[in-house]
Enzyme design. Sequence first.
Site, PDB file in Angstrom:
ATOM      1  N   CYS A 120      44.236  58.394  64.944  1.00  9.77           N
ATOM      2  CA  CYS A 120      43.272  59.477  64.708  1.00  9.77           C
ATOM      3  C   CYS A 120      44.175  60.620  64.891  1.00  9.77           C
ATOM      4  O   CYS A 120      43.936  61.715  64.137  1.00  9.77           O
ATOM      5  CB  CYS A 120      42.036  59.733  65.735  1.00  9.77           C
ATOM      6  SG  CYS A 120      41.132  58.219  66.118  1.00  9.77           S
ATOM      7  N   ASP A 121      45.089  60.750  65.850  1.00  6.88           N
ATOM      8  CA  ASP A 121      45.561  61.898  66.440  1.00  6.88           C
ATOM      9  C   ASP A 121      47.297  62.132  66.042  1.00  6.88           C
ATOM     10  O   ASP A 121      47.643  63.096  66.280  1.00  6.88           O
ATOM     11  CB  ASP A 121      45.254  62.283  67.742  1.00  6.88           C
ATOM     12  CG  ASP A 121      43.831  62.450  67.923  1.00  6.88           C
ATOM     13  OD1 ASP A 121      42.947  62.726  66.924  1.00  6.88           O
ATOM     14  OD2 ASP A 121      43.184  62.074  69.035  1.00  6.88           O
ATOM     15  N   CYS A 157      43.605  57.601  70.840  1.00 15.75           N
ATOM     16  CA  CYS A 157      43.585  57.030  69.412  1.00 15.75           C
ATOM     17  C   CYS A 157      44.944  57.594  68.688  1.00 15.75           C
ATOM     18  O   CYS A 157      44.551  58.552  68.373  1.00 15.75           O
ATOM     19  CB  CYS A 157      42.285  57.184  68.773  1.00 15.75           C
ATOM     20  SG  CYS A 157      42.252  56.791  67.129  1.00 15.75           S
TER      21      CYS A 157
END
Length: 315
Positions: A137-138, A134
């Site tokens: 997200c990261d 992701c």
Amino acid sequence: MEKIYDVIIIGAGPSGLTAGLYAARDRMSTLVLEKEKPGGQIATTDEVANYPGSIENATGPDLVARMVEQCKEFGAEIEKDTIQEVNLEDKIKVLTGDKGTYKAKSVIVATGATPRKLGAPGEVELTGKGVSYCATCDADFFSDFEVFCIGGGDSAVEEAIHLSKFARKVTIVHRREELKAAKSIQEKAFKNEKIDFIWNTQVKEIKGDGMVESIVFENLNTGEVTEHEADEEDGTFGIFIFVGYIPETDLFKGKMELSKAGYIITNDNMHTDIPGVFAAGDVREKTLRQVATAVGDGAVAAIQAEKYIEHAFEE
Ligand code: NAP
């Protein structure tokens, strides 16, 4: 007496939330069950650029938040629970989750699909320690670091473009010599000076002690094996894997007709082969898995569930 809902929707991605909205607007008692956070894959998608009306940097989470609000506004209940067992054959469908048992006259399966793993040694151990599925997200963790994006489809290339806003260099590693992504997305990536490509190559192993330290590649044409090690100063780098998805249909194996790849087979009206059970969104066998097609499925499934109830529960 235990409540019997008109419809229970399993999954709160775009298709499930649209089904919830349509069902609740039609005054059906509606429960949407979600095992994680609502939104499905768009909850972790930075830019939903091809959903009509979703412009001016609208993010996936923004869109999800609006879908949830609209769904609740019309009276749908949204609960967090993981369904472990389904009994769909009887007229009243019974779903058993970690937190309770739920009953309904009809069920819409909108469980979606989850990221496929590469299956390379080290991948599982180093997930969350440099390996990610992701970018939204990261990506931030890799500001000014180097990252690799594995895959050649829309996801890999779009997310590589997103990652290039954070990382100092992004390398797309694809097992073929041309990308599968839409041409418009490819063009953007080819123009991006931060993005590089490694062709005809697969990941053989990911290594690291507590965090990613190196990645081993194999050239599929020559058989040559090479190892890329983290820059000494950085000590690590990111590996983002986007190699497709696996449908979330384990609950339905042997109970419902599934395609070879495990997707639920429906007709054009989202009917599965079980009366009163419908499927919508990415979990269905279909040719295009997009937010635009998911919401269409959800709307059709809800209306069909209503028609089914009218007919099947006629006094
Ligand atoms: P995808 O289209 O199935 O592409 C998966 C890619 O990963 C392919 O290039 C495939 O290579 C490669 N791959 C598969 N298994 C692999 C393995 N074990 N090792 C290395 N490479 C592997 O998946 P996706 O890109 O996630 O897209 C899924 C669906 O969502 C598609 O319908 C896509 O159009 C849609 N999507 C759309 C957008 C958008 O329009 N904005 C964004 C994201 C996703 P091969 O070609 O060799 O099989």
